[in-house]
Design an enzyme around this catalytic site. Structure first.
Site, PDB file in Angstrom:
ATOM      1  N   ARG A  11       0.842  -1.210   0.000  1.00  0.00           N
ATOM      2  CA  ARG A  11       0.000   0.000   0.000  1.00  0.00           C
ATOM      3  C   ARG A  11       0.874   1.257   0.000  1.00  0.00           C
ATOM      4  O   ARG A  11       0.522   2.290  -0.579  1.00  0.00           O
ATOM      5  CB  ARG A  11      -0.965   0.001   1.184  1.00  0.00           C
ATOM      6  N   GLU A  59     -18.182   5.292  -1.010  1.00  0.00           N
ATOM      7  CA  GLU A  59     -17.448   4.619  -2.081  1.00  0.00           C
ATOM      8  C   GLU A  59     -18.219   4.562  -3.397  1.00  0.00           C
ATOM      9  O   GLU A  59     -17.636   4.718  -4.472  1.00  0.00           O
ATOM     10  CB  GLU A  59     -17.083   3.191  -1.638  1.00  0.00           C
ATOM     11  N   PHE A  84     -14.235  -2.592   0.834  1.00  0.00           N
ATOM     12  CA  PHE A  84     -15.142  -1.535   0.375  1.00  0.00           C
ATOM     13  C   PHE A  84     -15.022  -1.311  -1.135  1.00  0.00           C
ATOM     14  O   PHE A  84     -16.024  -1.172  -1.832  1.00  0.00           O
ATOM     15  CB  PHE A  84     -14.850  -0.231   1.118  1.00  0.00           C
ATOM     16  N   HIS A 110      -5.342  -3.149   2.035  1.00  0.00           N
ATOM     17  CA  HIS A 110      -5.815  -3.904   3.198  1.00  0.00           C
ATOM     18  C   HIS A 110      -6.598  -5.160   2.788  1.00  0.00           C
ATOM     19  O   HIS A 110      -7.643  -5.479   3.349  1.00  0.00           O
ATOM     20  CB  HIS A 110      -6.663  -3.021   4.118  1.00  0.00           C
TER      21      HIS A 110
END
Length: 316
Positions: A11, A59, A84, A110
């Protein structure tokens, strides 16, 4: 330059690569859903505040905005946790990005069991399955910092929707930046072998590399292949390696249903029936706990992989 052996979360690589691209391309816009500190798009925000848009915890709205930007010639990267970005957001990704085949990139961080203490609700183990089912979607799952940054650059260059999967946990850098080359749809043979073909993706690639050393000590010659592109899968490489060894193992930090293992089995069952063992999360939800302990409990560490592959190879 990445240092070999240094541990970096992919990330973090994502955030750094976005800055690299932002310096070269003014059409790049990064959208985040109130998670810029965690997804590391905050690195881009610091460098290019006018091109970083925080949409808030919305989102679906973020995805619609990105779709609109793509129709205006921009190259938007939308970012959130995998649960998400791929889960909550599935309908919008499918209908607003996939169906019109728009040039939107999805940076999903994640992912997998290594999210750790965030627990089952946040440990997305289904995202590869969801994304590879969308027609025209490219699905990338890089294994270390060098590969992750290269994947982000390749995603920008690719015209069409791309899903990029990144992890929370810092993982060792094993690719040499000076010689590494990334190509969408092409797997990488890290070590040739004759007894078993081991196809690994993401965090599991380095664990497979470590397991190979243990297998070698037992006289098992494993071929280790890094599959950074789940879709389109490197069909030619899968078939060639399976033909050589006659046994295939797939390893992924994802459900054994619908991810890398399923993609490999789809090809082999149709074109070259081969005995396959899938190593991954076996149709269960995750749980809260330290990331490294969870990886071990769910059998994705080098020792567990070694034991499973050894037993598999010794079967008739």
């Amino acid at each position: 330059m990445s240092e070999l052996g240094k541990k970096i979360a992919t990330r973090e690589s994502y955030g750094n690569a976005l800055v690299e691209l932002g310096k070269e391309h003014e059409d790049l816009i990064v959208l985040d859903a109130d998670l810029a500190g965690a997804t590391k798009t905050g690195i881009f925000k610091k460098a290019f505040p006018e091109r970083h848009w925080d949409i808030g915890i919305a989102e679906a709205n973020m995805t619609g905005i990105a779709a609109g930007l793509a129709t205006c010639g921009k190259v938007p990267f939308i970012s959130s946790f995998a649960m998400f970005a791929a889960g909550r957001n599935y309908e919008q990704v499918r209908n607003s990005i996939g169906y019109p085949h728009l040039n939107v990139k999805i940076g999903a961080t994640h992912a997998g069991i290594s999210v750790g203490e965030d627990g089952a609700t946040h440990q997305c183990l289904e995202d590869l399955a969801l994304m590879r089912a969308i027609p025209g979607m490219v699905v990338l799952n890089p294994a270390d910092d060098v590969e992750a940054r290269a994947a982000v650059h390749a995603a920008y260059d690719h015209v069409g929707p791309v899903y990029l999967r990144f992890g929370r946990l810092a993982v060792p850098v094993f690719n040499d930046e000076a010689t590494y080359r990334f190509e969408i749809g092409k797997g990488i043979v890290l070590k040739e072998g004759k007894d078993v073909s081991v196809f690994a993706t993401g965090l599991c690639v380095n664990e497979a590399r470590e397991a190979e050393k243990l297998l070698a000590a037992d006289g098992i010659d494993a071929e280790i292949i890094n599959i950074h592109t789940i879709k389109p899968l490197d069909e030619k490489l899968v078939l060639a390696s399976a033909a050589k060894t006659g046994k295939v193992v797939t390893i992924e930090e994802h459900s054994v249903i619908g991810g890398l293992g399923s993609a490999v089995c789809d090809i082999l069952s149709e074109k070259q029936p081969t005995k396959v063992m899938k190593i991954g999360i076996n149709d269960v939800f995750g749980e809260s706990g330290p990331a490294l302990e969870l990886i071990q409990k769910y059998g994705l560490d080098a020792q567990s992989i070694y034991e499973k592959v050894k037993a598999f190879v010794k079967q008739n």
